[in-house]
Design a protein around this motif. Structure first.
Motif, PDB file in Angstrom:
ATOM      1  N   UNK A 511       0.945  -1.137   0.017  1.00 19.68           N
ATOM      2  CA  UNK A 511      -0.031   0.050   0.105  1.00 19.68           C
ATOM      3  C   UNK A 511       0.884   1.034  -0.078  1.00 19.68           C
ATOM      4  N   UNK A 512       0.858   1.808  -0.991  1.00 20.83           N
ATOM      5  CA  UNK A 512       1.769   3.116  -1.281  1.00 20.83           C
ATOM      6  C   UNK A 512       0.909   4.278  -1.022  1.00 20.83           C
ATOM      7  N   UNK A 513       1.397   5.311  -0.298  1.00 18.28           N
ATOM      8  CA  UNK A 513       0.957   6.445   0.057  1.00 18.28           C
ATOM      9  C   UNK A 513       1.181   7.311  -1.295  1.00 18.28           C
ATOM     10  N   UNK A 514       0.032   7.990  -1.687  1.00 18.91           N
ATOM     11  CA  UNK A 514       0.247   9.025  -3.110  1.00 18.91           C
ATOM     12  C   UNK A 514       0.231  10.212  -2.350  1.00 18.91           C
ATOM     13  N   UNK A 515       1.391  10.996  -2.220  1.00 17.05           N
ATOM     14  CA  UNK A 515       1.425  12.373  -1.631  1.00 17.05           C
ATOM     15  C   UNK A 515       0.396  12.915  -2.451  1.00 17.05           C
ATOM     16  N   UNK A 516      -0.256  14.077  -1.678  1.00 17.08           N
ATOM     17  CA  UNK A 516      -1.130  14.960  -2.218  1.00 17.08           C
ATOM     18  C   UNK A 516      -0.693  15.907  -3.417  1.00 17.08           C
ATOM     19  N   UNK A 517       0.656  15.977  -3.018  1.00 11.45           N
ATOM     20  CA  UNK A 517       1.406  16.943  -4.229  1.00 11.45           C
ATOM     21  C   UNK A 517       1.680  16.244  -5.341  1.00 11.45           C
ATOM     22  N   UNK A 518       1.446  15.046  -5.513  1.00 12.97           N
ATOM     23  CA  UNK A 518       1.789  14.255  -6.500  1.00 12.97           C
ATOM     24  C   UNK A 518       0.838  13.407  -7.190  1.00 12.97           C
ATOM     25  N   UNK A 519      -0.182  14.314  -7.719  1.00 13.32           N
ATOM     26  CA  UNK A 519      -1.535  13.543  -8.241  1.00 13.32           C
ATOM     27  C   UNK A 519      -0.940  12.815  -9.477  1.00 13.32           C
ATOM     28  N   UNK A 520      -0.014  13.305 -10.404  1.00 15.10           N
ATOM     29  CA  UNK A 520       0.053  12.687 -11.624  1.00 15.10           C
ATOM     30  C   UNK A 520       1.314  11.662 -11.462  1.00 15.10           C
ATOM     31  N   UNK A 521       1.230  10.905 -10.401  1.00 16.47           N
ATOM     32  CA  UNK A 521       2.385   9.863 -10.187  1.00 16.47           C
ATOM     33  C   UNK A 521       2.286   8.778 -11.462  1.00 16.47           C
ATOM     34  N   UNK A 522       3.322   8.179 -11.309  1.00  9.56           N
ATOM     35  CA  UNK A 522       3.481   6.826 -12.435  1.00  9.56           C
ATOM     36  C   UNK A 522       3.769   5.811 -11.560  1.00  9.56           C
ATOM     37  N   UNK A 523       3.325   4.610 -12.001  1.00  7.55           N
ATOM     38  CA  UNK A 523       3.669   3.211 -11.436  1.00  7.55           C
ATOM     39  C   UNK A 523       3.970   2.402 -12.569  1.00  7.55           C
ATOM     40  N   UNK A 524       5.021   1.448 -12.234  1.00  4.32           N
ATOM     41  CA  UNK A 524       5.600   0.516 -13.145  1.00  4.32           C
ATOM     42  C   UNK A 524       5.901  -0.579 -12.424  1.00  4.32           C
TER      43      UNK A 524
END
Lengths: 675, 675
Positions: A511-524
């Motif tokens: 379970x990875x936290x998605x920082x609020x400041x990084x909405x457009x994150x990518x995951x591979x």
């Protein structure tokens, strides 16, 4: 509440921190802070205020010895009780009296806690030997019945537990429990743990719901969460029950403190009295964070612990309400809390002055404590976002880059002249100080940084929560099988995170936290996994084959942020933030008179890797405007007809807030006027 | 220095104030403040802090009587000395002890001074009878040797003059002299004047350069200017010499106060110690206004008096340097001085916070005292400009429009919630108070307003200086001939001034101040006159025929002003000013959250005559911008990405600063953000 969904921090021994950024901080604590503090506890730091901490334990031990030898003949000495702080007449020759602040014992307990954490990451025989010796000294001070507080022991004990509001006995108990558990966890040695249990047992025999027992509760909270910790280590219910008693009893009417302090009754009406101690209302009725901010977050942390263990919905609800109030109305962008130095306290909603801020380092640390505890019950990124904000900014700023000096107060704007000349700002120091007589912050930083992994990761049966991106090697039990997960991270300077997964026999969730400041994150690297985004966490579930490396990329764009317009102080101002790091302007880079600077919210920013005072960081370079200063101020009128601003372009360099004041005394400013 | 060029204020009896604006204020003082204060001095105002002032005089008088009756047998009682303020155990039954602040005697002296001024403008048999009775009571307290200070008399007198720094004996002397002279000038009655002289003679026998005499000086200045006044009334050199001694001795090394307060020596080094009392350096070396601001301007006023009478260039120079420092670096736009409540003191240069301002009413009054004294030597409009600024703003704001309540502190920005909840602003009151235990401001306002004409006009042999445009009928001696000059003025709401001149046998000069804010003034009715403009004064000289009416027109345009950019607090802000009047926004007219308002420096302003809380004033109407507030603050994050401001046009109404807080508790703001 579904207790099975709760997560818990991993044992320190199961996470080896490898993170470049945090490893360096932990090493500072290990190599600088812990040895320095040991010298401080023994009054061996030149130029720093003496602690008297070990002296007091030694003196109490000698007194104890004497009593044992003399047996029945011995009469407890009765002294006149002293003030909040007692200093020796001749500092060169200490008598067998109590010196220092009434809570001085806790200096050692915090130190031993940090030592425990440090040893679990980095075994060190010499340090352990010093610690064992110190524990012997401390244990010798303990009374036959388990009581252990050198202020009262050395002052005759006839008044123990008579001034719970101010005199920190239960605060010292709390730190003793925390330190003892940490040292036991790290070394398996139970001498201090047993002493702690004996003191806790004695307190348990004195306090509680049962008739005849004292109905008081700690004036400075911490015993609540510490008792929970002792319960979790020993499995003995009485400790949890005592914690719950302290929490449930707090703020009920008639006020317990009215007995201790009848003079207070006239000063303030019911409902307002004892706000400083968060004892103005029953905790479940409290909906605004008030009073001494460190006390507050320590209490809330204890409340969260008890809510989790007793599945107490109303207590959790109170924590949520207080959390929201604090973080939406009373928190600096740095994660600092406690806006006023008067009472080291919260001010009213939306009152967040930058230049007279208090924002005590310990309060930000307490905010981290609470955040982790809320996450254990509710994995919502809002808690981890604040935890991250506080850690990288308001907590780290508390310690110099060399680990040798500390801020107690963390203002967001500093004009050194004001700190020297304006008594309203005397609490704001323009440079970090060596050691304070009231030295809560340095050891608190030490114990937090040494246990940083417990804030980064929590687990439950089949899930690993990654709240903070701090690189490390994590050992975890999964259905009896040991698995090892390797996390690497470029935080806080870049948003790349890699997680190397071992093979698992069953589905397992990251379970990875998605920082609020990084909405457009990518995951591979999550092919074939089931994914779900919920409350700011990305859940990735699969049966791992041992070949996957999950790669996350959180874009770290420079953000220019504003404050809710209800905050008067920051209206028309912006701050520079990137990833988890809050930036500031410092005079060293930008010249004096920072108030003349303005910055457009559309300014183009360049990010540059460079060293500030030896610390490799990323700075933010941009162009702003700078108003021309008056040329002949001696001759000039103060007030003239308003004219268009005569501003010229100015190169601005923003540095991470936590590195400020490492290049001498100079101006600093977080919130810059908007152009 | 050319003493023949100096001008002096006219006797109060020679100016009948007819001015609409000021007459009303004077009438308030006569009909409201003076009677109210008399009741206050006698502890008869319900809900207000008791003064104990007349009680103390009565008790001291009884003690005196007793001693006289008992003759040689009588032994001076020796009491334990009390603190700075002493309150009775049972307020209903006062003993023959001293109660109240150590300087409580001065409450009466200020009152009698105001009474004197008032009687000279408006004879009132009943008031005079009350005053005579009160004077009898006061005089009965005087000791055989002339000593007169009820604190020490009632406490046994063994410690008189042993704590000059803190205990206000010489301060009370000063106010006694001022009051006695004023009452004598008005009524010709010399009972109080004789008592005052006797006390001054006793002080003169104790203090001075001569061997064996005490080398101390007042901890709270005022005796300096008061002794000058006594000298000017009696012609006795010793009083001037004593004033000069106090001034010359002040701040010399070793410090006199070191003897009284050896504990101070360790606290601060030479050169900084006793800044609070302006006794850190010899006065001629002082180049920055520091310490308690009322003390400071009282000292500077005395220095100016002595400089004038002794033609002391170095003392005048020191006054000029201190004046420039104060008015160019330490004065609010309202004429308020003393930026910090801690020590009621000046802060450092350019530190002028609006919301924590102190700006005590009495300090602005003292600034007016000093300005007039500087004008007597140097008719430069810069002094009169500041005098006008202070009078119409920072002084008048001290009193409610009904004369029934008072501000001690005059902030430039107020959020009532902060005054109630933030201890850093507890000194700022959002509404005026009835009477303070330490009640310097109300009587100080009374004595200033009752003698306002002495600030408006000064004269020398052949010139009348008009510093302030306050309508009145002025009687003046010109070569043995009585002439009468009639001034009418629309100030402060319009800039028209008319001066009707009588015939003169010789050339006579009218010197009109040209306010700095009115460069494009017009003047009519001066045909055939010699005119000259110098240092902000227009000198009009002719042999007048008795038919001329000089008409001046000072255009009162709305000015939007800014502050020297060195003042951090006001960067990017503007204030609205018109003529001598400083304006502010008040919540009553503009809604709450005034911090959301912005105003363009090019805003078009309309001036409107209207009543505010019954007071006929001119308001300034304009359009500004108002940022939208958050809609769901409960749910909102504190920190978000900066967005363009969502501002909407907003009608703004600015009211004169001095009328604020007459419509209940609400927000107020002088300095508005610039759009």
């Amino acid at each position: 509440m579904d207790k099975t969904k709760f997560s818990r921090p991993l044992s320190l021994k199961n996470v080896q921190i490898t993170d470049t950024f945090w490893k360096k901080e932990m090493e500072l604590v290990r190599t600088e802070v812990i040895p320095y503090q040991w010298r401080a506890l023994n009054d061996e730091v030149e130029g720093a205020a003496p602690s008297f901490c070990m002296h007091n334990f030694e003196a109490a031990g000698r007194q104890n010895e004497e009593r044992r030898e003399k047996g029945a003949e011995f009469k407890e000495p009765v002294y006149t009780f002293r003030g909040f702080e007692t200093l020796p007449e001749d500092p060169e020759h200490l008598e067998d009296k109590f010196y220092g602040f009434v809570f001085q014992d806790s200096d050692f307990y915090k130190w031993i806690e940090a030592v425990g954490y440090s040893l679990s990451q980095h075994p060190d025989e010499r340090l352990e030997a010093i610690a064992d010796g110190a524990i012997d000294i401390v244990c010798k001070a303990q009374q036959e019945n388990g009581y252990l507080d050198t202020y009262y022991i050395l002052n005759g004990k006839d008044k123990i537990f008579t001034n719970l509001k101010d005199n920190h006995e239960l605060y010292c108990l709390g730190h003793l429990l925390e330190g003892a558990v940490a040292y036991y966890d790290a070394t398996g040695k139970d001498k201090l743990l047993n002493a702690a249990k004996r003191y806790a047992d004695y307190v348990d025999s004195c306090f509680g719901k049962e008739e005849g027992k004292c109905k008081g509760y700690p004036g400075h909270e911490i015993a609540e969460m510490a008792l929970v910790r002792l319960y979790e280590t020993t499995g003995e219910d009485k400790y949890l029950n005592l914690a719950r008693f302290f929490i449930d009893e707090r703020g009920t009417r008639p006020y317990y403190y009215d007995n201790e302090h009848p003079e207070e009754v006239k000063k303030k009406p019911d409902g307002l009295r004892y706000e400083y101690n968060q004892a103005h209302k029953p905790v479940r009725e409290q909906d605004e964070a008030v009073g001494h901010s460190v006390r507050a977050v320590y209490l809330y942390s204890g409340m969260a612990d008890v809510a989790r263990l007793t599945e107490d919905e109303s207590l959790l609800k109170a924590c949520e309400v207080l959390w929201n109030n604090m973080t939406r109305k009373k928190m600096y962008i740095t994660g600092g809390i406690g806006a006023t130095h008067i009472g080291e306290a919260f001010s009213f909603n939306y009152d967040l002055p930058n230049d007279t801020a208090y924002a005590e380092t310990c309060a930000s640390i307490g905010l981290v404590f609470m955040a982790r505890r809320m996450l254990e019950m509710t994995p919502d990124a809002k808690y981890a976002d604040v935890m991250e904000r506080a850690l990288y900014n308001g907590v780290l700023s508390g310690m110099a880059l060399d680990g040798k000096s500390f801020f107690y107060v963390n203002p967001l704007e500093v004009l050194p002249e004001a700190c020297h000349k304006d008594e309203r700002k005397f609490h704001v120091k323009p440079v970090r100080q060596k050691w304070f007589g009231c030295a809560c912050c340095p050891p608190n930083i030490a114990r937090l940084l040494s246990s940083i992994s417990t804030y980064a990761y929590t687990e439950n049966k089949d899930t690993l929560f990654v709240h903070l991106y701090i690189g490390g090697v994590i050992k975890k039990q999964l259905d009896g099988q040991d698995i090892e997960i390797k996390v690497t991270s470029e935080f806080p300077w870049d948003g790349t995170v890699k997680v190397e997964m071992p093979a698992t026999e069953k589905p397992f969730t990251l379970a990875f936290r998605i920082p609020r400041w990084a909405k457009n994150y990518q995951v591979k690297g999550i092919d074939g996994a089931k994914t779900e985004e919920k409350a700011g966490y990305l859940y990735v579930t699969k049966q791992w084959t041992g070949t996957e490396t999950v790669e996350l990329e959180f874009p770290m764009e420079v953000r220019l942020v504003q404050t809710n317009p209800k905050v008067r102080e920051n209206i028309g101002k912006i701050a520079v933030v990137r990833g988890p790091i809050v930036y500031c302007l410092e005079e060293a880079d930008n010249g004096a008179d920072l108030h003349l600077v303005r910055l457009s919210p559309k300014a183009v920013c360049e990010v540059k890797a460079e060293k500030i005072a030896g610390e490799p960081v990323k700075t933010v370079l941009t162009e702003g405007l700078r108003q021309k200063n008056s040329e002949n101020p001696e001759e000039e009128e103060l007030y003239t007809i308003a004219e268009p601003d005569t501003e010229v372009p100015a190169d601005l360099k923003f540095i991470p807030y936590y590195v400020w004041a490492n290049r001498g005394e100079n101006e600093m400013m977080v919130w810059v006027k908007k152009a």
